[in-house]
Scaffold this motif. Structure first.
Motif, PDB file in Angstrom:
ATOM      1  N   PHE A  65       0.834  -1.205   0.000  1.00 19.43           N
ATOM      2  CA  PHE A  65       0.000   0.000   0.000  1.00 19.43           C
ATOM      3  C   PHE A  65       0.863   1.246   0.000  1.00 19.43           C
ATOM      4  O   PHE A  65       0.510   2.256  -0.630  1.00 19.43           O
ATOM      5  CB  PHE A  65      -0.934   0.007   1.213  1.00 19.43           C
ATOM      6  N   GLY A  66       2.002   1.213   0.727  1.00 19.99           N
ATOM      7  CA  GLY A  66       2.908   2.362   0.709  1.00 19.99           C
ATOM      8  C   GLY A  66       3.468   2.617  -0.674  1.00 19.99           C
ATOM      9  O   GLY A  66       3.628   3.779  -1.095  1.00 19.99           O
ATOM     10  N   THR A  67       3.765   1.561  -1.409  1.00 19.77           N
ATOM     11  CA  THR A  67       4.234   1.716  -2.795  1.00 19.77           C
ATOM     12  C   THR A  67       3.164   2.354  -3.659  1.00 19.77           C
ATOM     13  O   THR A  67       3.442   3.249  -4.463  1.00 19.77           O
ATOM     14  CB  THR A  67       4.633   0.343  -3.367  1.00 19.77           C
ATOM     15  N   PHE A  68       1.937   1.884  -3.482  1.00 18.58           N
ATOM     16  CA  PHE A  68       0.840   2.470  -4.252  1.00 18.58           C
ATOM     17  C   PHE A  68       0.631   3.938  -3.891  1.00 18.58           C
ATOM     18  O   PHE A  68       0.467   4.786  -4.771  1.00 18.58           O
ATOM     19  CB  PHE A  68      -0.446   1.671  -3.995  1.00 18.58           C
ATOM     20  N   TRP A  69       0.642   4.256  -2.598  1.00 23.54           N
ATOM     21  CA  TRP A  69       0.329   5.607  -2.143  1.00 23.54           C
ATOM     22  C   TRP A  69       1.447   6.605  -2.477  1.00 23.54           C
ATOM     23  O   TRP A  69       1.176   7.722  -2.907  1.00 23.54           O
ATOM     24  CB  TRP A  69       0.051   5.585  -0.645  1.00 23.54           C
ATOM     25  N   ARG A  70       2.710   6.206  -2.280  1.00 21.49           N
ATOM     26  CA  ARG A  70       3.823   7.139  -2.422  1.00 21.49           C
ATOM     27  C   ARG A  70       4.426   7.160  -3.822  1.00 21.49           C
ATOM     28  O   ARG A  70       5.005   8.172  -4.228  1.00 21.49           O
ATOM     29  CB  ARG A  70       4.925   6.796  -1.416  1.00 21.49           C
TER      30      ARG A  70
ATOM     31  N   PRO B 296       1.085   9.235  -7.310  1.00 21.11           N
ATOM     32  CA  PRO B 296       1.517  10.517  -7.900  1.00 21.11           C
ATOM     33  C   PRO B 296       1.729  10.471  -9.403  1.00 21.11           C
ATOM     34  O   PRO B 296       1.613  11.495 -10.078  1.00 21.11           O
ATOM     35  CB  PRO B 296       2.841  10.810  -7.167  1.00 21.11           C
ATOM     36  N   LEU B 297       2.038   9.282  -9.946  1.00 20.03           N
ATOM     37  CA  LEU B 297       2.236   9.162 -11.392  1.00 20.03           C
ATOM     38  C   LEU B 297       0.914   9.126 -12.157  1.00 20.03           C
ATOM     39  O   LEU B 297       0.919   9.201 -13.390  1.00 20.03           O
ATOM     40  CB  LEU B 297       3.032   7.886 -11.705  1.00 20.03           C
ATOM     41  N   LEU B 298      -0.188   9.020 -11.441  1.00 21.74           N
ATOM     42  CA  LEU B 298      -1.494   8.867 -12.088  1.00 21.74           C
ATOM     43  C   LEU B 298      -2.291  10.163 -12.148  1.00 21.74           C
ATOM     44  O   LEU B 298      -3.483  10.129 -12.418  1.00 21.74           O
ATOM     45  CB  LEU B 298      -2.329   7.812 -11.341  1.00 21.74           C
TER      46      LEU B 298
END
Length: 300
Positions: free
Chosen positions: A204-209, A213-215
């Protein structure tokens, strides 16, 4: 020292033959461009004319709205339509219900669709293809088909409160999940995700951080689409809401239009006020919307 006279330039037969050809090829290009501009102007008039007519009619007296010949400039100009709408109808309650539910549905929908799209794009698990195919095939099912079962489910569950039930249908649209999945596949490299995991980030941290932001472009485009879908919804509130104080704007304006005296003046005033949130959303997110719609269109 005497100057040597230069002989006059003489075009070769080949250059002389090419000149008419250049002029002939230039003429169709100018004609095509003129035709394109004329088509765009005609389409602009078609799309803008109803909005201009609604704005003009909202400042006219009821008897002048359908006058012949039609006039775009109100004469006399009056604001009584807006005053009557706001004083005789609970328009602020309708407006708050529509904007509130649409805003909450948009935020939740964008987050859920991004999370689900990330899962479909970057994770490999058993049944992923089947689950994605089932989700994608739901795009072919009209909302009217699931309207009655969804209504029974919400009522039997005791969740018929408008602030909950008006949001539920727009939380995880299949179109939004598919859109985010496609954008993540094209725009988020696996190396970035692996690097984030090596640095100690949770999934989840990978998705959030890292991923979220790339989306930004696709999130803006999906946000505009989700807001419009929820804000303009008519059939679901019509079935669910019975209290006039909890009507949404489309439902309230329809009640005015369907009344015995056909309150066109109030309907036009309400339509103009109702268009303000959608215009503001488009203005605020226009950059992300255009970037999201064109993402992946040009391959470098």
């Amino acid at each position: 020292m005497t100057a040597i006279a230069q002989p006059p330039s003489v075009d070769t037969p080949r250059e002389t033959a090419r000149a008419p050809h250049r002029r002939a090829s230039r003429a169709p290009a100018v004609l095509r461009r003129a035709l394109l501009y004329a088509t765009l102007v005609a389409l602009l008039v078609v799309f803008v004319a109803p909005l201009l007519w609604a704005v003009s009619g909202s400042f006219k007296e009821r008897g002048d709205i359908f006058q012949t010949p039609p006039s775009l400039i109100p004469d006399p100009l009056t604001v009584e339509n807006y005053a009557a709408l706001l004083s005789t109808q609970p328009f602020f309650a309708w407006f708050g219900m529509s904007v509130g539910t649409a805003s909450i549905a948009t935020v939740v929908s964008v987050f859920v669709c991004a999370l689900a799209g990330y899962g479909f794009a970057k994770f490999r698990f058993r049944g992923r293809r089947v689950l994605f195919a089932v989700m994608f095939s739901s795009l072919s099912i009209p909302f009217a088909v699931i309207l009655v079962p969804l209504f029974i489910l919400v009522v039997k569950s005791g969740l018929a409160n408008p602030w909950f039930s008006l949001i539920v249908p727009w939380v995880a649209p299949a179109f939004g999940i598919f859109m985010m999945q496609q954008f993540i596949v094209q725009s988020v490299p696996d190396d970035i995700i692996e690097a984030a995991r090596i640095d100690g980030n949770s999934e989840f941290g990978t998705f959030w951080r890292v991923v979220l932001p790339l989306l930004r472009p696709s999130l803006g485009a999906l946000g505009v689409w989700s807001f419009l879908q929820s804000y303009n919804s008519f059939m679901w509130p019509l079935v669910l809401v019975s209290d006039a104080e909890q009507y949404t704007v489309p439902l309230g304006l329809n009640i005015l239009f369907a009344s015995e005296n056909r309150s066109y003046d109030l309907v036009l005033a309400g339509a103009v006020l109702a268009s303000i949130p959608t215009i503001l959303v488009f203005i605020l997110l226009r950059k992300q919307l255009l970037e999201g719609l064109t993402a992946g269109a040009v391959k470098g």
